[in-house]
Design a protein around this motif. Sequence first.
Motif, PDB file in Angstrom:
ATOM      1  N   ARG A 190       7.596 -10.715  45.607  1.00 11.62           N
ATOM      2  CA  ARG A 190       6.195 -10.366  45.328  1.00 11.62           C
ATOM      3  C   ARG A 190       6.060  -8.929  44.839  1.00 11.62           C
ATOM      4  N   LEU A 191       7.005  -8.052  45.207  1.00 12.53           N
ATOM      5  CA  LEU A 191       6.980  -6.655  44.780  1.00 12.53           C
ATOM      6  C   LEU A 191       8.067  -6.343  43.753  1.00 12.53           C
ATOM      7  N   ARG A 231      10.575 -10.084  36.205  1.00  6.31           N
ATOM      8  CA  ARG A 231      10.103 -11.318  35.592  1.00  6.31           C
ATOM      9  C   ARG A 231      10.062 -11.159  34.075  1.00  6.31           C
ATOM     10  N   THR A 232      10.408 -12.207  33.358  1.00  5.10           N
ATOM     11  CA  THR A 232      10.459 -12.145  31.900  1.00  5.10           C
ATOM     12  C   THR A 232       9.053 -12.226  31.312  1.00  5.10           C
ATOM     13  N   VAL A 262       0.112 -22.399  42.839  1.00  4.66           N
ATOM     14  CA  VAL A 262       1.484 -22.300  43.350  1.00  4.66           C
ATOM     15  C   VAL A 262       1.483 -21.775  44.785  1.00  4.66           C
ATOM     16  N   ILE A 263       0.614 -20.822  45.088  1.00  7.99           N
ATOM     17  CA  ILE A 263       0.550 -20.288  46.466  1.00  7.99           C
ATOM     18  C   ILE A 263       0.121 -21.387  47.436  1.00  7.99           C
ATOM     19  N   MET A 307       8.648 -19.082  43.069  1.00  6.23           N
ATOM     20  CA  MET A 307       8.472 -17.649  42.861  1.00  6.23           C
ATOM     21  C   MET A 307       7.137 -17.369  42.173  1.00  6.23           C
ATOM     22  N   PRO A 308       6.609 -16.144  42.314  1.00  2.19           N
ATOM     23  CA  PRO A 308       5.271 -15.848  41.767  1.00  2.19           C
ATOM     24  C   PRO A 308       5.238 -15.944  40.243  1.00  2.19           C
ATOM     25  N   LEU A 309       4.164 -16.529  39.748  1.00  6.18           N
ATOM     26  CA  LEU A 309       3.941 -16.663  38.313  1.00  6.18           C
ATOM     27  C   LEU A 309       3.080 -15.518  37.803  1.00  6.18           C
ATOM     28  N   GLY A 310       3.088 -15.355  36.477  1.00  8.25           N
ATOM     29  CA  GLY A 310       2.281 -14.324  35.850  1.00  8.25           C
ATOM     30  C   GLY A 310       0.902 -14.836  35.479  1.00  8.25           C
TER      31      GLY A 310
END
Length: 423
Positions: free
Chosen positions: A217-218, A223-224, A191-192, A165-168
């Motif tokens: 992604r949207l 996300r924490t 990651v991508i 999953m996408p990271l910050g």
Amino acid sequence: MKSVTQRQASRLLHNKFVVVLGDSIQRAVYKDLVLLLQKDKYLTTAQLKTKGEMNFEQDCLVEGGQLGPMNNGTGYREVRQFRSDHHLVRFYFLTRIYSRYMESILADFENGLKPDVVIINSCVWDLSRYGPKWVTDYRENLHKFFLQMKKVLPPECLILWNMTMPLGSKIIGGFLVPEVEHMAPTLRYDVIEANFYGGRLADAYGLDVLDLHFHFRLSLQHRTRDGVHWDAAAHRRISGLLLEHAAQAWGVELHPPPAAGGAHAILPSPTPAPPPAPSKAKRKQARRTQPSIPREHNRPPAMDPYRYGGPCGNRGYFNPYMEFPEVHPNHQYPALPWPRAPAPDYWVPHGYFCDDSPFGRTGHAAGYVSFNDHRSRRGHGGWGLGGGPYHPAPAGAQNHYVMKKRSSARHNKPYSRETLYRY
């Protein structure tokens, strides 16, 4: 996507052995799946953050965790298992996609009970804890892992590769030790790239791929604050995506439509609600589809022009479909049921035997001349002004309802020079 209930998840995974492999995010996936098999509730924040506990929702800690050293190193182990009368779910914590520890797990699958579903993901630890040259090692380990999985597990086993999953942009996590903190700003881009390699290789080996990076992604609001983990609503959606994918792979309708008939059909209520009123567009379409009425059937019967006030009739508007018979100039009309019209030389004041139309009921007008009043037809029984000559109002007659007396108040010019200092 429709939400998955506890009943649907329990029936779909009935007598199934599910294995979850991965990092802390996959641990939350395991926990949400265990909770969903028992009740329709979400995970709490404490349950998402806690790791290595002895018990969670009637599961048990098999290996590692609080039974061993609790640390953030690559040698950390945690094996959990939930078992009921008809369900078996197991979780293995991984720090690398292929290692000696993974070989021991595959050996357990080969010599023991074969799983029916395997949910796998391992990426963030592989990219950040084993050197900067992660691309070559990660791809080689993926090849080894997928190849061994195809050899050990039976063909009917459903293997799901979850993309990371996408990271910050700002990451605060246990895996991010001070030695690799410099990788935090660029880790989300790595990651991508790793997702691209993992998805292509899994598809090449014939495994199922679930792109969680695309689905979330949207939905970054779930996300924490650490930039890595996700809240309970996001994990319930992940469980729904996993179960939907498994249902499609097994040819099962997770959300079947209501039955049209039979014993399991939904019976109507004894007093059904009235149907809703048709919309404006439907009413307009219905008027368009109605058969048109021929014009000859829509015409009124021939009417006496003298009795009904000429071509306008009693309604005060001209009817183009009215038929007028040929009338002889010396024709004598019968007596009318209402009082006869006054004499032609008598002036009818305003409002006497008159209506809104220029032609009154008696055929006389209150000082008006119709445009349809042809002079050639006057006095010959025609329909202009009742068939008689036009008689204007007598001289000196004044109607006080028509025009009022002009006011004698002096006109005031508030902005003129004469009234500048008046106030």
